[in-house]
Structures are given as structure tokens and as C-alpha cells.
Design a protein around this motif. Structure first.
Motif, PDB file in Angstrom:
ATOM      1  N   GLY A   1      12.942 -10.622  -1.819  1.00  0.00           N
ATOM      2  CA  GLY A   1      11.705  -9.862  -1.925  1.00  0.00           C
ATOM      3  C   GLY A   1      11.942  -8.443  -2.379  1.00  0.00           C
ATOM      4  O   GLY A   1      11.175  -7.883  -3.180  1.00  0.00           O
ATOM      5  N   LEU A   2      13.012  -7.857  -1.877  1.00  0.00           N
ATOM      6  CA  LEU A   2      13.383  -6.496  -2.270  1.00  0.00           C
ATOM      7  C   LEU A   2      13.650  -6.426  -3.774  1.00  0.00           C
ATOM      8  O   LEU A   2      13.235  -5.474  -4.449  1.00  0.00           O
ATOM      9  CB  LEU A   2      14.624  -6.059  -1.488  1.00  0.00           C
ATOM     10  CG  LEU A   2      15.115  -4.623  -1.694  1.00  0.00           C
ATOM     11  CD1 LEU A   2      14.098  -3.619  -1.153  1.00  0.00           C
ATOM     12  CD2 LEU A   2      16.465  -4.424  -1.004  1.00  0.00           C
ATOM     13  N   ALA A   3      14.317  -7.448  -4.305  1.00  0.00           N
ATOM     14  CA  ALA A   3      14.616  -7.481  -5.739  1.00  0.00           C
ATOM     15  C   ALA A   3      13.340  -7.582  -6.562  1.00  0.00           C
ATOM     16  O   ALA A   3      13.204  -6.937  -7.604  1.00  0.00           O
ATOM     17  CB  ALA A   3      15.541  -8.646  -6.052  1.00  0.00           C
ATOM     18  N   ALA A   4      12.378  -8.396  -6.103  1.00  0.00           N
ATOM     19  CA  ALA A   4      11.128  -8.554  -6.840  1.00  0.00           C
ATOM     20  C   ALA A   4      10.375  -7.236  -6.920  1.00  0.00           C
ATOM     21  O   ALA A   4       9.844  -6.868  -7.975  1.00  0.00           O
ATOM     22  CB  ALA A   4      10.259  -9.619  -6.169  1.00  0.00           C
ATOM     23  N   ILE A   5      10.334  -6.500  -5.828  1.00  0.00           N
ATOM     24  CA  ILE A   5       9.652  -5.206  -5.822  1.00  0.00           C
ATOM     25  C   ILE A   5      10.386  -4.207  -6.697  1.00  0.00           C
ATOM     26  O   ILE A   5       9.776  -3.441  -7.453  1.00  0.00           O
ATOM     27  CB  ILE A   5       9.527  -4.680  -4.380  1.00  0.00           C
ATOM     28  CG1 ILE A   5       8.552  -5.568  -3.593  1.00  0.00           C
ATOM     29  CG2 ILE A   5       9.050  -3.227  -4.364  1.00  0.00           C
ATOM     30  CD1 ILE A   5       8.462  -5.243  -2.127  1.00  0.00           C
ATOM     31  N   GLY A   6      11.713  -4.229  -6.628  1.00  0.00           N
ATOM     32  CA  GLY A   6      12.495  -3.317  -7.452  1.00  0.00           C
ATOM     33  C   GLY A   6      12.299  -3.554  -8.931  1.00  0.00           C
ATOM     34  O   GLY A   6      12.156  -2.610  -9.714  1.00  0.00           O
ATOM     35  N   LEU A   7      12.253  -4.824  -9.344  1.00  0.00           N
ATOM     36  CA  LEU A   7      12.064  -5.140 -10.759  1.00  0.00           C
ATOM     37  C   LEU A   7      10.644  -4.837 -11.222  1.00  0.00           C
ATOM     38  O   LEU A   7      10.431  -4.492 -12.383  1.00  0.00           O
ATOM     39  CB  LEU A   7      12.383  -6.616 -11.011  1.00  0.00           C
ATOM     40  CG  LEU A   7      13.867  -6.981 -11.058  1.00  0.00           C
ATOM     41  CD1 LEU A   7      14.042  -8.480 -11.186  1.00  0.00           C
ATOM     42  CD2 LEU A   7      14.565  -6.276 -12.208  1.00  0.00           C
ATOM     43  N   SER A   8       9.677  -4.957 -10.318  1.00  0.00           N
ATOM     44  CA  SER A   8       8.303  -4.632 -10.702  1.00  0.00           C
ATOM     45  C   SER A   8       8.143  -3.139 -10.942  1.00  0.00           C
ATOM     46  O   SER A   8       7.314  -2.706 -11.734  1.00  0.00           O
ATOM     47  CB  SER A   8       7.325  -5.091  -9.622  1.00  0.00           C
ATOM     48  OG  SER A   8       7.438  -4.299  -8.446  1.00  0.00           O
ATOM     49  N   GLU A   9       8.951  -2.342 -10.261  1.00  0.00           N
ATOM     50  CA  GLU A   9       8.916  -0.885 -10.438  1.00  0.00           C
ATOM     51  C   GLU A   9       9.570  -0.496 -11.756  1.00  0.00           C
ATOM     52  O   GLU A   9       9.078   0.352 -12.480  1.00  0.00           O
ATOM     53  CB  GLU A   9       9.648  -0.210  -9.263  1.00  0.00           C
ATOM     54  CG  GLU A   9       9.894   1.281  -9.438  1.00  0.00           C
ATOM     55  CD  GLU A   9       8.620   2.105  -9.326  1.00  0.00           C
ATOM     56  OE1 GLU A   9       8.696   3.323  -9.549  1.00  0.00           O
ATOM     57  OE2 GLU A   9       7.554   1.540  -9.008  1.00  0.00           O
ATOM     58  N   ASP A  10      10.700  -1.137 -12.039  1.00  0.00           N
ATOM     59  CA  ASP A  10      11.434  -0.816 -13.268  1.00  0.00           C
ATOM     60  C   ASP A  10      11.999  -2.099 -13.854  1.00  0.00           C
ATOM     61  O   ASP A  10      13.104  -2.522 -13.505  1.00  0.00           O
ATOM     62  CB  ASP A  10      12.566   0.171 -12.968  1.00  0.00           C
ATOM     63  CG  ASP A  10      13.334   0.571 -14.227  1.00  0.00           C
ATOM     64  OD1 ASP A  10      12.885   0.198 -15.335  1.00  0.00           O
ATOM     65  OD2 ASP A  10      14.369   1.249 -14.092  1.00  0.00           O
TER      66      ASP A  10
ATOM     67  N   LYS B   1       0.818  -1.210   0.000  1.00  0.00           N
ATOM     68  CA  LYS B   1       0.000   0.000   0.000  1.00  0.00           C
ATOM     69  C   LYS B   1       0.856   1.266   0.000  1.00  0.00           C
ATOM     70  O   LYS B   1       0.337   2.368  -0.146  1.00  0.00           O
ATOM     71  CB  LYS B   1      -0.931   0.003   1.205  1.00  0.00           C
ATOM     72  CG  LYS B   1      -1.976  -1.121   1.152  1.00  0.00           C
ATOM     73  CD  LYS B   1      -2.894  -1.100   2.361  1.00  0.00           C
ATOM     74  CE  LYS B   1      -3.922  -2.216   2.263  1.00  0.00           C
ATOM     75  NZ  LYS B   1      -4.835  -2.242   3.446  1.00  0.00           N
ATOM     76  N   LEU B   2       2.159   1.081   0.165  1.00  0.00           N
ATOM     77  CA  LEU B   2       3.078   2.213   0.163  1.00  0.00           C
ATOM     78  C   LEU B   2       3.588   2.460  -1.251  1.00  0.00           C
ATOM     79  O   LEU B   2       3.568   1.559  -2.097  1.00  0.00           O
ATOM     80  CB  LEU B   2       4.274   1.918   1.083  1.00  0.00           C
ATOM     81  CG  LEU B   2       3.983   1.693   2.565  1.00  0.00           C
ATOM     82  CD1 LEU B   2       5.265   1.236   3.276  1.00  0.00           C
ATOM     83  CD2 LEU B   2       3.456   2.968   3.220  1.00  0.00           C
ATOM     84  N   PRO B   3       4.066   3.669  -1.531  1.00  0.00           N
ATOM     85  CA  PRO B   3       4.749   3.902  -2.811  1.00  0.00           C
ATOM     86  C   PRO B   3       5.953   2.972  -2.932  1.00  0.00           C
ATOM     87  O   PRO B   3       6.539   2.571  -1.920  1.00  0.00           O
ATOM     88  CB  PRO B   3       5.188   5.376  -2.713  1.00  0.00           C
ATOM     89  CG  PRO B   3       4.267   5.977  -1.707  1.00  0.00           C
ATOM     90  CD  PRO B   3       3.969   4.905  -0.714  1.00  0.00           C
ATOM     91  N   LYS B   4       6.309   2.618  -4.156  1.00  0.00           N
ATOM     92  CA  LYS B   4       7.378   1.640  -4.376  1.00  0.00           C
ATOM     93  C   LYS B   4       8.672   2.007  -3.657  1.00  0.00           C
ATOM     94  O   LYS B   4       9.331   1.158  -3.066  1.00  0.00           O
ATOM     95  CB  LYS B   4       7.641   1.500  -5.878  1.00  0.00           C
ATOM     96  CG  LYS B   4       6.515   0.844  -6.654  1.00  0.00           C
ATOM     97  CD  LYS B   4       6.424  -0.634  -6.352  1.00  0.00           C
ATOM     98  CE  LYS B   4       5.365  -1.288  -7.235  1.00  0.00           C
ATOM     99  NZ  LYS B   4       5.274  -2.735  -7.016  1.00  0.00           N
ATOM    100  N   ARG B   5       9.034   3.272  -3.695  1.00  0.00           N
ATOM    101  CA  ARG B   5      10.283   3.692  -3.054  1.00  0.00           C
ATOM    102  C   ARG B   5      10.237   3.418  -1.554  1.00  0.00           C
ATOM    103  O   ARG B   5      11.203   2.929  -0.967  1.00  0.00           O
ATOM    104  CB  ARG B   5      10.530   5.178  -3.332  1.00  0.00           C
ATOM    105  CG  ARG B   5      11.825   5.705  -2.722  1.00  0.00           C
ATOM    106  CD  ARG B   5      12.044   7.170  -3.084  1.00  0.00           C
ATOM    107  NE  ARG B   5      13.214   7.721  -2.446  1.00  0.00           N
ATOM    108  CZ  ARG B   5      14.447   7.582  -2.904  1.00  0.00           C
ATOM    109  NH1 ARG B   5      14.658   6.911  -4.022  1.00  0.00           N
ATOM    110  NH2 ARG B   5      15.467   8.118  -2.276  1.00  0.00           N
ATOM    111  N   LYS B   6       9.093   3.718  -0.931  1.00  0.00           N
ATOM    112  CA  LYS B   6       8.958   3.483   0.509  1.00  0.00           C
ATOM    113  C   LYS B   6       8.909   1.995   0.823  1.00  0.00           C
ATOM    114  O   LYS B   6       9.371   1.558   1.885  1.00  0.00           O
ATOM    115  CB  LYS B   6       7.723   4.191   1.035  1.00  0.00           C
ATOM    116  CG  LYS B   6       7.855   5.702   1.070  1.00  0.00           C
ATOM    117  CD  LYS B   6       6.659   6.359   1.734  1.00  0.00           C
ATOM    118  CE  LYS B   6       6.844   7.878   1.815  1.00  0.00           C
ATOM    119  NZ  LYS B   6       5.682   8.541   2.472  1.00  0.00           N
TER     120      LYS B   6
END
Length: 363
Positions: A209-218, A152-157
């Protein structure tokens, strides 16, 4: 649809490499000491895949079905584990427990995933199941944390939040190791150690998990302009060196060097994500090992111990023969389990899908 949400055969190849590393350390009686890094590779990969699955569902439906998630985890994990426990009960009926081994404690801690809380001296042939406990604990809280807060947070957060947790776990892990070096943290049958305790080991899983979120953003991040096979060799070469020569009790590794090995595992996984059809990772041998990696991991250590009476001390030829028999028996049993137990049961997972209204946004 973003490539992180699609089936990737290269990741199965990495599972194969990870389980081969584990086989090497146990088959060599610890001589190939760095094989434990296969577990680290499993952890980072697990964090990546589970987070990608949760992110896909949340993106499509705006929520996560906890019931479906846990049922699918149950279907994936429990059947081979139950078979392993049955094999152990058969095994221990012929072999007298040594030292502090308690068959009842071994069965309950394995079945209810608290092996990594129990002191190793009580666990006998199923001591290796500690890593399953760590992953299961992660599965319990991660979906709730993801859907209830992080997604629910912005991707960066989101990434800052996870990075903050990884930093806390890293400091705690080093502190636990230092504290145990002064006075072991034993509490009856239970213990806290930096190698097996949940809060000391989920740093690697959260990194995935951090990598998955990072790749989903860019999805275009982490792109490297290098020939794929050369890039893979440059990543696997240091892993191979560490597998051959790194000791689990190496002080540099214990006091923070694990950050480097976790990042190396992450870099290899990111390479596989970016090269889903890599010819090396996607070769038939690694794919075979990868698709059966869970069964190989669960069964192999008990099979190795059951065949220990065949060993003749001081005989190199006997060592080679028995080691070959151990590995072949483990692979054969994993194949039977995969075909008869795992594949048929995994087909049931399709019955447990999110029934919510699909969002129109495309991944």
C-alpha cells in the motif's frame, strides 16, 4: 491516467510466480522450503493493488463506496472458497479426522475467515487458508482507514503514517516469535503465532500500500536505467535462491530477516509496475498461472492430501508420478473453476461501481 491505475499483465505474471512457489513447497514435502515466500509476494502485491484501486476511486469521486468494495471482494473470494469447503466435506466423509481436527471448526473458520486464529492442529487439510484470513482482515479495515483518514492527509504524511504502522507491526511480530519460543501463546483452540496472526503479517500488505501511494505521488519514482530483462533477472535470482534454501524457521528471518524478503518482493513488484509489458513476466505460461492463481492456491493443498494414499514410501519414481498427478489435477481443477465459476461471477463486478459525481481532475 497514472500507470498504477491501469491493467498490468506483468503483475499477473508475478501472481503466477507466487503461486508456483507455493506449489513447489507443498509438492516437495517442504524440501523446497522457501516456497513460502510466494505468500509474502502475494501479500505485498495485494496491498499494492487494493490500495491502488481505493486510491483511484477516491481520486475520481472524492469518496469510497464501502458497499461496492466489499461486494466485489465477496464476488471474487467466496465462490472458489465455498467450492473448496464443499470438496473438504466430501473428502472428510471418507477420511477419519486425525488428532484434534474438527470438521465443524474447519468449515466455520474457513468460511468466516478466522483460520489464522485457530491452532494448526485443529485445521487439517484447510490449514493453508490462513493467508486468506489475513487478507480478508486487511480488507475489512483498510478502505475505512484510507478514506476516513489517510487519503485526507498530504501524501508525505500518508506515507509516514503507514511506515509508522509497519514499524509497529515489525516489532510486534518479532516480540510474538520471541515470546512463543519461551512459552507458546495457546488459548484453547486459539493461538497467536508470528507467522499466521493477522497483526504479525499485514506488514507486507501495508508495504504494498505504501508503494501504491508513493507511485501515485510521483509516477517517475523508482526509475532505474537498466535493461529490463537484466533488471528482472537480478531481482528474481535472489528470490529463487531463497525459495530453494531458506527455511521458514530460520532465526535470522524470524528475527527481522523478513524485512529483507518483503523489500525484495516490493522491488520485484515495482519493477513489474514500471515494465507492464515485460516479455518474461508477460509470457503466456506465467499469465495463465497468474490469472488462475487464486483457484490454484485455494484448491491445491486439499487435492494434494486427497492423493496422498497413492504414495509409496521410498519410491522415487512413484514420488515423481504422484507429484505430477497432484499438480496436474490442481491445475485442471483451477482451470475448470476459473472458466465455470470465477469468470462468469466476476462479470457481476461491473454492476457495482461508484455512482458519485466524477471529479474533473485527471489521474
Amino acid at each position: 491516467m497514472s500507470q498504477i491505475f491501469k491493467y498490468n499483465p506483468s503483475l499477473d505474471g508475478l501472481r503466477g510466480i507466487a503461486v508456483i512457489c507455493v506449489l513447489l513447497v507443498h509438492a516437495s514435502y517442504g524440501k523446497i522450503s522457501g516456497g513460502f515466500l510466494g505468500v509474502d509476494l502475494f501479500f505485498v502485491l495485494s496491498g499494492y493493488l487494493i490500495t491502488a484501486i481505493l486510491l483511484k476511486e477516491f481520486t475520481l469521486y472524492g469518496n469510497i463506496s464501502y458497499f461496492n468494495f466489499y461486494i466485489k471482494r465477496f464476488l471474487r473470494l467466496l465462490p472458489p472458497l465455498a467450492v473448496c469447503i464443499i470438496l473438504y466435506l466430501i473428502y472428510q466423509s471418507y477420511i477419519s479426522p486425525t488428532g484434534n481436527e474438527s470438521p465443524l471448526l474447519i468449515v466455520f473458520s474457513s468460511l468466516f475467515y478466522f483460520v489464522n486464529f485457530v491452532h494448526e492442529s485443529y485445521l487439517g487439510p484447510l490449514v493453508h487458508l490462513w493467508s486468506l484470513s489475513v487478507e480478508e482482515h486487511f480488507y475489512l479495515f483498510w478502505p475505512i482507514l484510507m478514506a476516513g483518514l489517510i487519503f485526507k492527509l498530504p501524501k508525505r504524511k500518508q506515507m509516514i503514517f503507514i511506515f509508522f504502522f509497519i514499524a509497529i507491526i515489525t516489532v510486534f511480530r518479532i516480540w510474538v516469535y520471541y515470546t512463543n519460543s519461551i512459552e507458546p501463546m495457546h488459548f484453547g483452540i486459539f493461538s497467536i503465532d508470528s507467522y499466521r496472526f493477522t497483526f504479525c503479517r499485514i506488514d507486507a500488505i501495508m508495504l504494498g500500500g505504501l508503494a501504491a501511494i508513493g507511485l501515485s505521488e510521483d509516477p517517475n519514482s523508482f526509475n532505474l536505467k537498466i535493461q529490463p530483462n537484466l533488471g528482472l533477472i537480478l531481482l528474481l535470482a535472489p528470490l529463487g535462491f531463497l525459495v530453494l534454501f531458506l527455511d521458514v524457521d530460520n532465526l535470522v528471518w524470524r528475527y527481522g530477516g523478513f524485512i529483507g524478503t518483503n523489500l525484495l518482493a516490493l522491488a520485484i513488484i515495482l519493477f513489474a509496475v514500471k515494465n507492464p509489458k515485460n516479455r518474461i513476466l508477460g509470457n503466456s505460461i506465467l499469465l495463465w498461472f497468474g490469472q488462475r492463481s487464486y483457484g490454484i492456491y485455494v484448491y491445491h493443498y486439499l487435492i494434494f492430501l486427497a492423493m496422498e494414499p497413492l504414495r509409496v514410501s521410498g519410491s522415487v519414481s512413484n514420488l515423481i508420478i504422484v507429484t505430477t498427478l497432484r499438480v496436474v489435477a490442481s491445475l485442471l481443477f483451477a482451470e475448470i473453476s476459473y472458466r465455470i465459476i470465477e469468470k462468469p461471477i466476476l462479470k457481476l463486478k461491473s454492476k457495482f461501481q461508484n455512482k458519485g459525481i466524477r471529479k474533473t481532475a485527471q489521474l
